[in-house]
Design a protein around this motif. Sequence first.
Motif, short mmCIF file in Angstrom:
data_model
loop_
_atom_site.label_atom_id
_atom_site.label_comp_id
_atom_site.label_asym_id
_atom_site.label_seq_id
_atom_site.Cartn_x
_atom_site.Cartn_y
_atom_site.Cartn_z
N SER A 67 29.48 77.76 34.80
CA SER A 67 28.49 78.84 34.77
C SER A 67 27.15 78.22 35.13
CB SER A 67 28.43 79.51 33.39
OG SER A 67 27.91 78.60 32.43
N ALA A 68 26.12 79.03 35.12
CA ALA A 68 24.79 78.51 35.44
C ALA A 68 24.34 77.48 34.41
CB ALA A 68 23.79 79.65 35.52
N ALA A 69 24.92 77.52 33.20
CA ALA A 69 24.48 76.64 32.13
C ALA A 69 25.49 75.58 31.75
CB ALA A 69 24.14 77.48 30.89
N GLU A 70 26.66 75.57 32.38
CA GLU A 70 27.73 74.70 31.90
C GLU A 70 28.49 74.09 33.07
OE1 GLU A 70 31.29 75.00 28.54
OE2 GLU A 70 30.39 76.81 29.40
N GLU A 71 28.79 72.77 32.95
CA GLU A 71 29.54 72.11 34.01
C GLU A 71 30.45 71.04 33.45
OE1 GLU A 71 26.57 70.43 36.60
OE2 GLU A 71 26.60 68.50 35.53
N LEU A 72 31.50 70.75 34.22
CA LEU A 72 32.42 69.67 33.93
C LEU A 72 32.33 68.64 35.05
CD1 LEU A 72 35.63 71.63 32.85
CD2 LEU A 72 34.03 70.45 31.34
N GLY A 73 32.47 67.37 34.70
CA GLY A 73 32.47 66.31 35.69
C GLY A 73 33.63 65.37 35.49
N LEU A 74 34.17 64.84 36.57
CA LEU A 74 35.29 63.91 36.52
C LEU A 74 35.08 62.82 37.55
CD1 LEU A 74 38.22 63.12 35.61
CD2 LEU A 74 39.03 64.56 37.50
N GLN A 75 35.32 61.57 37.15
CA GLN A 75 35.31 60.45 38.08
C GLN A 75 36.52 59.57 37.79
OE1 GLN A 75 31.75 58.24 39.02
NE2 GLN A 75 30.46 59.81 38.07
N VAL A 76 37.19 59.13 38.84
CA VAL A 76 38.30 58.19 38.73
C VAL A 76 38.09 57.12 39.78
CG1 VAL A 76 40.79 57.86 38.77
CG2 VAL A 76 39.85 60.03 37.97
N GLY A 77 38.14 55.88 39.38
CA GLY A 77 37.98 54.78 40.33
C GLY A 77 39.03 53.72 40.10
N VAL A 78 39.59 53.18 41.17
CA VAL A 78 40.57 52.10 41.07
C VAL A 78 40.21 51.02 42.08
CG1 VAL A 78 42.46 53.54 40.22
CG2 VAL A 78 42.12 53.27 42.68
#
Length: 684
Positions: A253-264
């Motif tokens: 939403s305008a006020a909420e976010e999810l983030g994901l990072q994967v590194g190998v």
Amino acid sequence: MQDPYTSRYPRTRGLASHAGPLVLLGLLALDARAEWGDPDPFFSEIPMVLTASRLAQSPLDAPAPVTVIDREMIVASGFNEIHDLLRLAPGFLVADHPDGPPTVATHGLGDAHARRIKVMVDGRTVNSPLWGNVIWDNLPLRVDDVERIEVVRGPNGAAYGVNAFQGVVNIITRAPSTESGRAFVVRTGKNGFRDYGVRLNGAGGSAFDWRLSASRRELTTFEPHFRERLGDWHSSESLTRNTAHFSAVLQLSAAEELGLQVGVSEGDSKRGAQAYLDYPPHTEEDRALHLQFGWRRHIDAESVLSVQYFHQGERAGGSWPVIQAQGTTTASFPTSRASEARRHDLELQYDTRLGRRLTGMLGIGLRSEHARSLHLFGTTRWLDSTHGQVFGSLTWNPLDPLKIDLGGTLEHHDYSGRLFSPRLAFNYALDEDSALRLSTGTAYRAPSLMESRAFQTDREGDTIRRIGFRVFDPLQSERMRFVDLGYVAQLRSFGLGFDARVFREYYRRFIDDKSCVFGECPRPEPADYVPIDPGKKSFYFLNVDDFRMTGAEFTLDWRKPGWGRAVLSQAFIRIDHGEPYSDRDIPNSAPHATTSLLLIKDFPGRWQASLGYYHNGLYYWMNGGDIVPRTDRFDLRVARRFGPPGSDNEVSLTALSLKGRYADFHEDKFRHEPDLYLGVRIGW
């Protein structure tokens, strides 16, 4: 008795040493309100920093000194390795050496396992659970993935707890929304250097943004070096690394976010030398995995709640025969150097405004670390440790130009017990573009797992044949008390940014290592220890001396649209070491002066040239290293952009170390190879 350090290499004070303090005082006296020329659009808004206090703020308001190595500097430097970028920060020392990963220190006190700087990727710690250092050549991301690096130049335990001891490096990756389409990057050059990479991005314009980058690089950093004084050859090193990094952001939403990072990252390192009977030519395997998940919600216009989880895993392997000459015969047995380490890290943070002139931040963090290695710890069992912390800060504006920041971290660690790291900082705005800063506080460095539990052995069956590092007595945490006075200005009329500081740091209970030989160590030898070479040294850790470090440093960042940019950094350091010396290398571990200069010049036809100059005076790398002589290094990069305006398409030619090979980490042993390569980036 004459000091062999000063007798072999007398310390001289050149023009820079005499003129530097005068230049610093003169620049501090500049009138920030002077007007000259047209304002630089870059300074129409002062850039924000994130790392000084865990909150986004202007450098003028930050309670600690921060250097920003931005995307333009990253590209113009021509560096292919992330650790090399820290040469652009004042006072930082960078070395490669062929017997392990690169090492980075600031203001001295560095060794093969430099562990007094906290290094983070997007706010999460990536220091190894084993030594507390960073496996720079096996980070699961590449220079092309980095948007900027924020470097806190000094202790920051109040924000990040133990081990944010001499500084904090926060590597901030490029957000998926900053790129679109696809791109292919290739760099190829001498010494077998090959670097191939691909970047894939989501379409953009939607609630879900993502990017996948992957690369393979092959390089030779050291050729075998013949040391005439002893008539033998020393280590070479060539690396192969395959790296992939995935980043995604979902806007709920305008006020909420999810983030994901994967590194190998995975690859092989070919190291060793025929002259080293216990380190012959061999291949080591390295693996790394990073997983980061974050949730962030704006509760209201001035309140933010965030939660982050981070997992780090690393594995190293390799086996080779240990050979020992015994008269006219030799003894040999195989040894394995396998190790494995994991970290789980969970953190919650809440930022809010408590009143018209008062803001606050509060957070908690939990961490568990696990490691196992028969070679390093003498057991195949997992060794576990836990770490919990509560951190927070209050910022009060009693007067419009004055900000008072009170922050601290209270924590408990299995290796150090309970510790509290406070900081009090005053920032006074001289006008809207300049400010003075005074800060003081305390920081700690807890012993690493190796310093707490090491029993490094080479074994032949059930018999110990050689002992490396080991622990006899529990160690206390290192402690530092500091005072820092700084001046920060963005002189928009001149197109000039300026950051200067003077500081004094008081170190207590410095952790060092000492050597002993069979039969002369502080504790009896294990019953199953039958040394293959009784005269071979082993090492143990202990708290040694107290000392004082005094320094001054500044950075000038000038740019003019259409012309280019110049970034000059200078640092002056002195370590006052008490008598009697337990380790003569301590006061000599910091060069009296270091300089970095990056010149970027724009030319018609979308051409650009950049020149990097890096200077250090004579100094010592401790514990595994040795003297590094005065060095002046020059790098050159020439590039031309092509394709649609605004695209990153370019072809470039880069020469790193124009003067050729140079001594690195240990003058007698190691000569770093120069690089010359052609690079092409094509996007579509």
